[in-house]
Design a protein around this motif. Structure first.
Motif, PDB file in Angstrom:
ATOM      1  N   ARG A  60       0.953  -1.092  -0.045  1.00 55.96           N
ATOM      2  CA  ARG A  60      -0.034   0.050  -0.073  1.00 55.96           C
ATOM      3  C   ARG A  60       0.979   1.150  -0.065  1.00 55.96           C
ATOM      4  O   ARG A  60       1.730   1.349   0.692  1.00 55.96           O
ATOM      5  CB  ARG A  60      -0.887   0.111   1.283  1.00 55.96           C
ATOM      6  CG  ARG A  60      -2.312   0.286   0.810  1.00 55.96           C
ATOM      7  CD  ARG A  60      -3.105   0.318   2.315  1.00 55.96           C
ATOM      8  NE  ARG A  60      -3.484   1.604   2.634  1.00 55.96           N
ATOM      9  CZ  ARG A  60      -2.923   2.209   3.532  1.00 55.96           C
ATOM     10  NH1 ARG A  60      -1.977   1.371   4.439  1.00 55.96           N
ATOM     11  NH2 ARG A  60      -3.564   3.370   3.982  1.00 55.96           N
ATOM     12  N   TYR A  61       0.815   2.072  -0.916  1.00 58.80           N
ATOM     13  CA  TYR A  61       1.353   3.204  -1.116  1.00 58.80           C
ATOM     14  C   TYR A  61       1.416   4.209   0.176  1.00 58.80           C
ATOM     15  O   TYR A  61       2.416   4.607   0.688  1.00 58.80           O
ATOM     16  CB  TYR A  61       0.928   4.269  -2.140  1.00 58.80           C
ATOM     17  CG  TYR A  61       1.336   4.006  -3.583  1.00 58.80           C
ATOM     18  CD1 TYR A  61       0.477   3.909  -4.476  1.00 58.80           C
ATOM     19  CD2 TYR A  61       2.859   3.689  -3.825  1.00 58.80           C
ATOM     20  CE1 TYR A  61       0.884   3.555  -5.940  1.00 58.80           C
ATOM     21  CE2 TYR A  61       3.147   3.256  -4.935  1.00 58.80           C
ATOM     22  CZ  TYR A  61       2.464   3.182  -6.270  1.00 58.80           C
ATOM     23  OH  TYR A  61       2.651   2.993  -7.168  1.00 58.80           O
ATOM     24  N   GLY A  62       0.331   4.199   0.620  1.00 56.78           N
ATOM     25  CA  GLY A  62       0.010   5.139   1.736  1.00 56.78           C
ATOM     26  C   GLY A  62       0.812   5.125   3.152  1.00 56.78           C
ATOM     27  O   GLY A  62       1.100   5.989   4.079  1.00 56.78           O
ATOM     28  N   ARG A 112      -5.314  15.098  -1.801  1.00 53.06           N
ATOM     29  CA  ARG A 112      -5.446  14.315  -2.872  1.00 53.06           C
ATOM     30  C   ARG A 112      -4.160  13.188  -2.893  1.00 53.06           C
ATOM     31  O   ARG A 112      -3.169  13.550  -2.233  1.00 53.06           O
ATOM     32  CB  ARG A 112      -5.337  14.915  -4.286  1.00 53.06           C
ATOM     33  CG  ARG A 112      -6.410  15.770  -4.584  1.00 53.06           C
ATOM     34  CD  ARG A 112      -6.352  16.371  -5.996  1.00 53.06           C
ATOM     35  NE  ARG A 112      -6.633  15.498  -6.949  1.00 53.06           N
ATOM     36  CZ  ARG A 112      -6.376  15.783  -8.299  1.00 53.06           C
ATOM     37  NH1 ARG A 112      -6.121  17.053  -8.569  1.00 53.06           N
ATOM     38  NH2 ARG A 112      -6.329  14.761  -9.254  1.00 53.06           N
ATOM     39  N   GLN A 113      -4.361  12.221  -3.403  1.00 56.29           N
ATOM     40  CA  GLN A 113      -3.202  11.091  -3.592  1.00 56.29           C
ATOM     41  C   GLN A 113      -2.231  11.919  -4.503  1.00 56.29           C
ATOM     42  O   GLN A 113      -2.527  12.503  -5.334  1.00 56.29           O
ATOM     43  CB  GLN A 113      -3.664   9.768  -4.187  1.00 56.29           C
ATOM     44  CG  GLN A 113      -2.598   8.848  -4.617  1.00 56.29           C
ATOM     45  CD  GLN A 113      -1.986   8.000  -3.516  1.00 56.29           C
ATOM     46  OE1 GLN A 113      -2.684   8.053  -2.440  1.00 56.29           O
ATOM     47  NE2 GLN A 113      -0.909   7.250  -3.713  1.00 56.29           N
ATOM     48  N   THR A 114      -0.999  11.915  -3.848  1.00 55.12           N
ATOM     49  CA  THR A 114       0.130  12.545  -4.466  1.00 55.12           C
ATOM     50  C   THR A 114       1.358  11.580  -4.708  1.00 55.12           C
ATOM     51  O   THR A 114       1.536  11.045  -3.979  1.00 55.12           O
ATOM     52  CB  THR A 114       0.388  13.806  -3.848  1.00 55.12           C
ATOM     53  OG1 THR A 114      -0.872  14.669  -3.880  1.00 55.12           O
ATOM     54  CG2 THR A 114       1.534  14.779  -4.473  1.00 55.12           C
ATOM     55  N   HIS A 115       2.220  12.063  -6.049  1.00 54.61           N
ATOM     56  CA  HIS A 115       3.390  11.407  -5.997  1.00 54.61           C
ATOM     57  C   HIS A 115       4.460  12.824  -6.081  1.00 54.61           C
ATOM     58  O   HIS A 115       4.388  13.426  -6.861  1.00 54.61           O
ATOM     59  CB  HIS A 115       3.671  10.617  -7.280  1.00 54.61           C
ATOM     60  CG  HIS A 115       3.082   9.286  -7.297  1.00 54.61           C
ATOM     61  ND1 HIS A 115       1.470   9.004  -7.209  1.00 54.61           N
ATOM     62  CD2 HIS A 115       3.589   7.949  -7.417  1.00 54.61           C
ATOM     63  CE1 HIS A 115       1.220   7.676  -7.268  1.00 54.61           C
ATOM     64  NE2 HIS A 115       2.387   7.048  -7.503  1.00 54.61           N
ATOM     65  N   ALA A 124       4.889   8.288  -2.234  1.00 53.06           N
ATOM     66  CA  ALA A 124       3.328   8.808  -2.599  1.00 53.06           C
ATOM     67  C   ALA A 124       2.504   8.505  -1.461  1.00 53.06           C
ATOM     68  O   ALA A 124       2.829   7.700  -0.377  1.00 53.06           O
ATOM     69  CB  ALA A 124       3.193   7.539  -3.684  1.00 53.06           C
ATOM     70  N   GLY A 125       1.330   9.236  -1.488  1.00 55.13           N
ATOM     71  CA  GLY A 125       0.330   9.123  -0.483  1.00 55.13           C
ATOM     72  C   GLY A 125      -0.420  10.191  -0.371  1.00 55.13           C
ATOM     73  O   GLY A 125      -0.564  10.975  -1.382  1.00 55.13           O
ATOM     74  N   GLU A 126      -1.467  10.282   0.566  1.00 51.32           N
ATOM     75  CA  GLU A 126      -2.722  11.362   0.359  1.00 51.32           C
ATOM     76  C   GLU A 126      -1.763  12.252   1.132  1.00 51.32           C
ATOM     77  O   GLU A 126      -1.286  12.195   2.050  1.00 51.32           O
ATOM     78  CB  GLU A 126      -3.604  10.931   1.222  1.00 51.32           C
ATOM     79  CG  GLU A 126      -4.752  10.065   0.312  1.00 51.32           C
ATOM     80  CD  GLU A 126      -5.774   9.681   0.978  1.00 51.32           C
ATOM     81  OE1 GLU A 126      -6.156  10.236   1.998  1.00 51.32           O
ATOM     82  OE2 GLU A 126      -6.683   8.876   0.392  1.00 51.32           O
ATOM     83  N   SER A 135      -0.245  15.203  -8.953  1.00 51.08           N
ATOM     84  CA  SER A 135      -1.681  14.569  -8.832  1.00 51.08           C
ATOM     85  C   SER A 135      -1.993  13.822 -10.205  1.00 51.08           C
ATOM     86  O   SER A 135      -1.786  14.070 -11.316  1.00 51.08           O
ATOM     87  CB  SER A 135      -2.790  15.585  -8.710  1.00 51.08           C
ATOM     88  OG  SER A 135      -2.196  16.206  -7.567  1.00 51.08           O
TER      89      SER A 135
END
Length: 231
Positions: A1-3, A133-136, A155-157, A186
C-alpha cells in the motif's frame, strides 16, 4: 500500500517523469547548492517549476549559474543541460521568505535551437485543485541516506499543515535536502509517467523528518505562471 510508506524509493519505471524531472545546480551567496525541478507545459515551451528557495534566497540574493539537467541519472545528462534565461519567484517569497509561497519558475534558454519541452516533453500544471489528494512527489535527495544520483519518489495522500504555520500540505516522505523543488504530481499514471504538478517539495519541520511540505498552488502560483510562461 502506497500510503503506509514513508521512505523514498528509487523510481525505476521510467516514463515521462524520468525525462521531465531533473536536478538543478546553482550558486547562492558564493556557495554551491543542488535542488530538483520539473519541465511543465507552457506557452514558451521553456518553463521549469521548482521551489522559490532554489531560485532566490528569500529576501536575499538571486541564484547564479543556474542550470537544469532533465533526466539526470547517476551523473549522466542524457538531454544536456539548460541554463536560466529569466527567473521568477512569488512576491511573498521575495519580500518575506513566506513558506506558503515557496515557489519558483525559471524560463530556460533553448539548447541547440530546441526548446526544453521539445527535448523532454512537459508535465501538466494546475491551480486551485482539491486538497488532500493522492500525490506522488519526485526529486533528487542528496543528503544521507541518499546521494543525489537517482530519481526518488514518495506517494500518499497529502494533509494540511497540522501546525497551522502555512497553507502547505504535507506528504509522508523521508527525502532529504536536494529534493527541494521536485514536482508533486496529482493524477499520476505510473505506467506513462504523466501527471499534473500541483506543488513542489519545500521544507520539513525540525521535529518531523518524516513529512515533506509543499506549497498549495493557488491564485499566487497561477499569477506567477501567467507571467513566467510568456517570458
Amino acid at each position: 500500500r502506497y500510503g503506509a510508506r514513508v521512505g523514498g524509493a528509487r523510481w525505476g519505471a521510467g516514463g515521462q517523469v524520468a525525462r521531465t524531472t531533473g536536478r538543478v545546480f546553482m550558486t547562492l551567496g558564493g556557495t554551491d547548492f543542488v535542488c530538483s525541478a520539473s519541465s511543465v507545459r507552457s506557452a514558451n515551451a521553456d518553463l521549469v517549476v521548482t521551489a522559490g528557495h532554489c531560485v532566490k534566497n528569500g529576501t536575499g540574493a538571486w541564484a547564479d549559474n543556474w542550470v537544469f539537467v532533465p533526466g539526470y541519472d547517476r551523473g549522466r545528462r542524457p538531454y544536456g543541460q539548460f541554463t536560466a534565461r529569466r527567473m521568477f519567484v512569488t512576491g511573498a517569497w521575495a519580500r518575506g521568505g513566506d513558506d506558503s509561497h515557496d515557489i519558483g519558475m525559471v524560463a530556460v534558454n533553448p539548447r541547440g535551437g530546441r526548446h526544453l519541452a521539445e527535448v523532454v516533453g512537459a508535465q501538466d500544471i494546475a491551480f486551485d485543485t482539491a486538497r488532500g489528494r493522492q500525490t506522488h512527489g519526485f526529486g533528487f535527495p542528496a543528503d544521507l541516506p541518499y546521494d543525489g544520483e537517482n530519481l526518488v519518489y514518495c506517494a500518499g495522500e497529502v494533509r494540511d499543515d497540522p501546525h497551522g504555520q502555512t497553507s502547505d500540505q504535507g506528504l509522508r516522505c523521508d527525502m532529504t535536502a536536494g529534493s527541494s523543488g521536485g514536482p508533486w504530481l496529482s493524477g499520476f499514471d505510473p505506467v506513462t509517467g504523466y501527471g499534473t504538478v500541483t506543488s513542489v517539495s519545500s521544507f520539513k519541520y525540525s521535529d518531523d523528518r518524516g513529512t515533506m511540505y509543499g506549497p498549495y498552488f493557488g491564485e499566487t502560483a497561477r499569477r506567477l505562471y501567467a507571467v513566467a510562461q510568456r517570458s
